[in-house]
Design a protein around this motif. Sequence first.
Motif, PDB file in Angstrom:
ATOM      1  N   LYS A 155      40.598  34.896  39.700  1.00  0.00           N
ATOM      2  CA  LYS A 155      41.770  35.902  39.609  1.00  0.00           C
ATOM      3  C   LYS A 155      41.218  37.324  39.179  1.00  0.00           C
ATOM      4  O   LYS A 155      40.359  37.183  38.351  1.00  0.00           O
ATOM      5  N   ALA A 156      41.471  38.297  40.061  1.00  0.00           N
ATOM      6  CA  ALA A 156      40.943  39.626  39.592  1.00  0.00           C
ATOM      7  C   ALA A 156      41.984  40.447  38.450  1.00  0.00           C
ATOM      8  O   ALA A 156      43.073  40.102  38.777  1.00  0.00           O
ATOM      9  N   ASP A 157      41.295  40.908  37.822  1.00  0.00           N
ATOM     10  CA  ASP A 157      42.208  41.644  36.690  1.00  0.00           C
ATOM     11  C   ASP A 157      42.863  42.914  37.227  1.00  0.00           C
ATOM     12  O   ASP A 157      44.012  43.178  37.138  1.00  0.00           O
ATOM     13  N   ASP A 158      42.018  43.777  38.129  1.00  0.00           N
ATOM     14  CA  ASP A 158      42.925  44.785  38.514  1.00  0.00           C
ATOM     15  C   ASP A 158      42.318  45.022  40.331  1.00  0.00           C
ATOM     16  O   ASP A 158      41.171  44.490  40.400  1.00  0.00           O
ATOM     17  N   ALA A 159      42.594  46.123  40.592  1.00  0.00           N
ATOM     18  CA  ALA A 159      42.312  46.565  42.258  1.00  0.00           C
ATOM     19  C   ALA A 159      40.687  46.937  41.914  1.00  0.00           C
ATOM     20  O   ALA A 159      40.162  46.789  42.976  1.00  0.00           O
ATOM     21  N   ARG A 160      40.308  47.559  40.990  1.00  0.00           N
ATOM     22  CA  ARG A 160      39.128  48.402  41.052  1.00  0.00           C
ATOM     23  C   ARG A 160      38.049  47.537  41.079  1.00  0.00           C
ATOM     24  O   ARG A 160      37.101  47.460  41.585  1.00  0.00           O
ATOM     25  N   SER A 161      38.450  46.494  39.781  1.00  0.00           N
ATOM     26  CA  SER A 161      37.162  45.464  39.769  1.00  0.00           C
ATOM     27  C   SER A 161      37.188  44.417  41.086  1.00  0.00           C
ATOM     28  O   SER A 161      35.871  44.006  41.218  1.00  0.00           O
ATOM     29  N   LEU A 162      38.222  44.194  41.586  1.00  0.00           N
ATOM     30  CA  LEU A 162      38.155  43.186  42.653  1.00  0.00           C
ATOM     31  C   LEU A 162      37.367  44.232  44.061  1.00  0.00           C
ATOM     32  O   LEU A 162      36.570  43.538  44.761  1.00  0.00           O
ATOM     33  N   ALA A 163      37.774  45.572  44.011  1.00  0.00           N
ATOM     34  CA  ALA A 163      37.070  46.203  45.084  1.00  0.00           C
ATOM     35  C   ALA A 163      35.426  46.591  45.013  1.00  0.00           C
ATOM     36  O   ALA A 163      34.747  46.259  46.014  1.00  0.00           O
ATOM     37  N   MET A 164      34.988  46.441  43.744  1.00  0.00           N
ATOM     38  CA  MET A 164      33.760  46.510  43.333  1.00  0.00           C
ATOM     39  C   MET A 164      32.959  44.993  43.677  1.00  0.00           C
ATOM     40  O   MET A 164      31.522  45.143  43.894  1.00  0.00           O
ATOM     41  N   MET A 165      33.600  43.810  43.941  1.00  0.00           N
ATOM     42  CA  MET A 165      32.874  42.955  44.358  1.00  0.00           C
ATOM     43  C   MET A 165      32.860  42.723  45.625  1.00  0.00           C
ATOM     44  O   MET A 165      32.416  41.600  46.222  1.00  0.00           O
ATOM     45  N   LEU A 166      33.897  43.456  46.498  1.00  0.00           N
ATOM     46  CA  LEU A 166      33.621  43.344  48.022  1.00  0.00           C
ATOM     47  C   LEU A 166      32.477  44.350  48.459  1.00  0.00           C
ATOM     48  O   LEU A 166      32.934  45.437  48.455  1.00  0.00           O
ATOM     49  N   ASP A 167      31.580  43.919  49.221  1.00  0.00           N
ATOM     50  CA  ASP A 167      30.375  44.590  49.545  1.00  0.00           C
ATOM     51  C   ASP A 167      30.139  44.318  51.044  1.00  0.00           C
ATOM     52  O   ASP A 167      28.907  44.965  51.304  1.00  0.00           O
ATOM     53  N   ALA A 168      30.920  43.659  51.730  1.00  0.00           N
ATOM     54  CA  ALA A 168      30.723  43.468  53.184  1.00  0.00           C
ATOM     55  C   ALA A 168      30.884  44.966  53.806  1.00  0.00           C
ATOM     56  O   ALA A 168      31.411  46.016  53.278  1.00  0.00           O
ATOM     57  N   GLN A 169      30.082  44.904  55.122  1.00  0.00           N
ATOM     58  CA  GLN A 169      30.271  46.188  56.014  1.00  0.00           C
ATOM     59  C   GLN A 169      31.462  46.302  56.504  1.00  0.00           C
ATOM     60  O   GLN A 169      31.918  47.300  56.917  1.00  0.00           O
ATOM     61  N   GLU A 170      31.978  45.180  57.058  1.00  0.00           N
ATOM     62  CA  GLU A 170      33.164  45.169  57.982  1.00  0.00           C
ATOM     63  C   GLU A 170      34.138  43.813  57.423  1.00  0.00           C
ATOM     64  O   GLU A 170      33.592  42.990  57.168  1.00  0.00           O
ATOM     65  N   TYR A 171      35.341  44.123  57.417  1.00  0.00           N
ATOM     66  CA  TYR A 171      36.417  43.055  56.904  1.00  0.00           C
ATOM     67  C   TYR A 171      37.557  43.032  58.166  1.00  0.00           C
ATOM     68  O   TYR A 171      37.678  43.896  58.887  1.00  0.00           O
ATOM     69  N   SER A 172      38.015  41.516  58.499  1.00  0.00           N
ATOM     70  CA  SER A 172      39.108  41.460  59.114  1.00  0.00           C
ATOM     71  C   SER A 172      40.426  41.245  58.138  1.00  0.00           C
ATOM     72  O   SER A 172      40.413  40.324  57.369  1.00  0.00           O
ATOM     73  N   VAL A 173      41.350  42.108  58.133  1.00  0.00           N
ATOM     74  CA  VAL A 173      42.592  42.020  57.368  1.00  0.00           C
ATOM     75  C   VAL A 173      43.692  41.255  58.214  1.00  0.00           C
ATOM     76  O   VAL A 173      43.950  41.750  59.226  1.00  0.00           O
ATOM     77  N   PHE A 174      44.311  40.265  57.637  1.00  0.00           N
ATOM     78  CA  PHE A 174      45.396  39.459  58.398  1.00  0.00           C
ATOM     79  C   PHE A 174      46.570  39.965  57.299  1.00  0.00           C
ATOM     80  O   PHE A 174      46.584  39.605  55.936  1.00  0.00           O
ATOM     81  N   ARG A 175      47.556  40.376  57.898  1.00  0.00           N
ATOM     82  CA  ARG A 175      48.982  40.564  57.208  1.00  0.00           C
ATOM     83  C   ARG A 175      49.912  39.751  57.756  1.00  0.00           C
ATOM     84  O   ARG A 175      50.371  39.786  58.841  1.00  0.00           O
ATOM     85  N   LEU A 176      50.506  38.552  56.801  1.00  0.00           N
ATOM     86  CA  LEU A 176      51.208  37.385  57.286  1.00  0.00           C
ATOM     87  C   LEU A 176      52.522  37.908  56.463  1.00  0.00           C
ATOM     88  O   LEU A 176      52.312  37.765  55.202  1.00  0.00           O
ATOM     89  N   THR A 177      53.497  37.934  57.259  1.00  0.00           N
ATOM     90  CA  THR A 177      54.822  38.060  56.545  1.00  0.00           C
ATOM     91  C   THR A 177      55.360  36.730  56.343  1.00  0.00           C
ATOM     92  O   THR A 177      55.679  36.061  57.361  1.00  0.00           O
TER      93      THR A 177
END
Length: 412
Positions: A155-177
């Motif tokens: 679990k990530a504490d906040d959005a900033r710390s989670l963003a710093m651990m994502l270091d890939a060049q490109e991502y696929s984002v899936f938005r599921l309702t």
Amino acid sequence: MGETRSQSVLGRIATAGREDHQARAMTLQKAMRVTLAKVADAQMDLALSVIGAVVQKVQGDAVEALLDDAALLLLLDGPTSARGAALIDPVLVGGLIQQQTIGTVRPDAGTSRPMTRTDAAICAPVLDDMFARVHAILDAPEDARLVDGVRFGAKADDARSLAMMLDAQEYSVFRLTLDLARGTRQGELVLILPKPEPRKAMGDPDNAPAEGVKAPPVMSKVVMELNADLNMILCRLNLSLRSLQGLQVGDVLKIPAGQFPNVQISTGTGKIVGKGTVGHVDGVRAVKPKRKPLHATQPLRRASDQELVDMPDVEEIGSDPRATARRAKDSVPSRPAPVTQADGAEEAVDLPDLPDLDALAEAVDAPEVPENLPVAVPNIDMKLPPLDDLPDLADLPDLADLPDLEELSKAS
């Protein structure tokens, strides 16, 4: 004209066949739609359905804009140190917790609360089971590589710390309702998966990156290079709101006695992590952290540890009668224990010979004691009166005329 018409006809036939194949193929969106419903039913006996699915490509520097501190932020681990993320709407988290605890899902009351590790522990099995089942039914190899080995990380504490651990060049984002309990609650599940990159095995001797190719970052190195903000608290003052509003430039606040130069070192959340002393280095204010004494964590009990204990020597003040008597008792030599032989019998101790008592009596010149000695009784007169002058008993009167005792008692 004939060739053009034939090519257009073949093109339409090929297009129709491709669309038919795509309609029957198991894509990643369709696999997630089917799998999530089965996982929720199998694990929680919950009616869950995916009513919407959107896929988009996002560059690595734009991922932070997709993160929301209000959602449950989860770090996803993948193969070859690849890391992704998952965002779960708090409305969905509350529904999953209700289903796990009370066995039913109730409508959202609109109250918000911070997400905890308990929430992450409840949602993690659903994600792990979904990724395992999705990978097994996908048709496209590129989709299978996208979810291969993906699982819940932390679990990530906040959005900033989670963003710093994502270091890939490109991502696929899936938005599921998602829809819970047939319309009782609806929310969004966002999956951010890194684009898979072919990498060599760890045991390959040619695993060294080629020239111009950046080596994959090491997780421990990334964590150790994160910035940690520390606050130095000199003291805490209690002021009324009127006094606080009346503060102006140049006002002096009195520091309580005994506070300076000691400070408390705290994190951004207010947790005290240590203490320090205010000073200066090269003309700049600085704080020197105070280390805990060694005996606080490692008890020092031996006499050889005396030099390591940061405590002054304590001497005895005055004299205690009980201590003096105790020391005097300890100074008296104790009676030696009997010497025992090998078989356990006590060995006799050699004592000096006693002199002959008869010879000792003859050697002493003592006067002889006469046999007949008068016995003196002090303070007693030994002269008694003669007994011849006593009256004769025959001259006493006759007692026969005395009245009967019964008559005396009746008369009385």
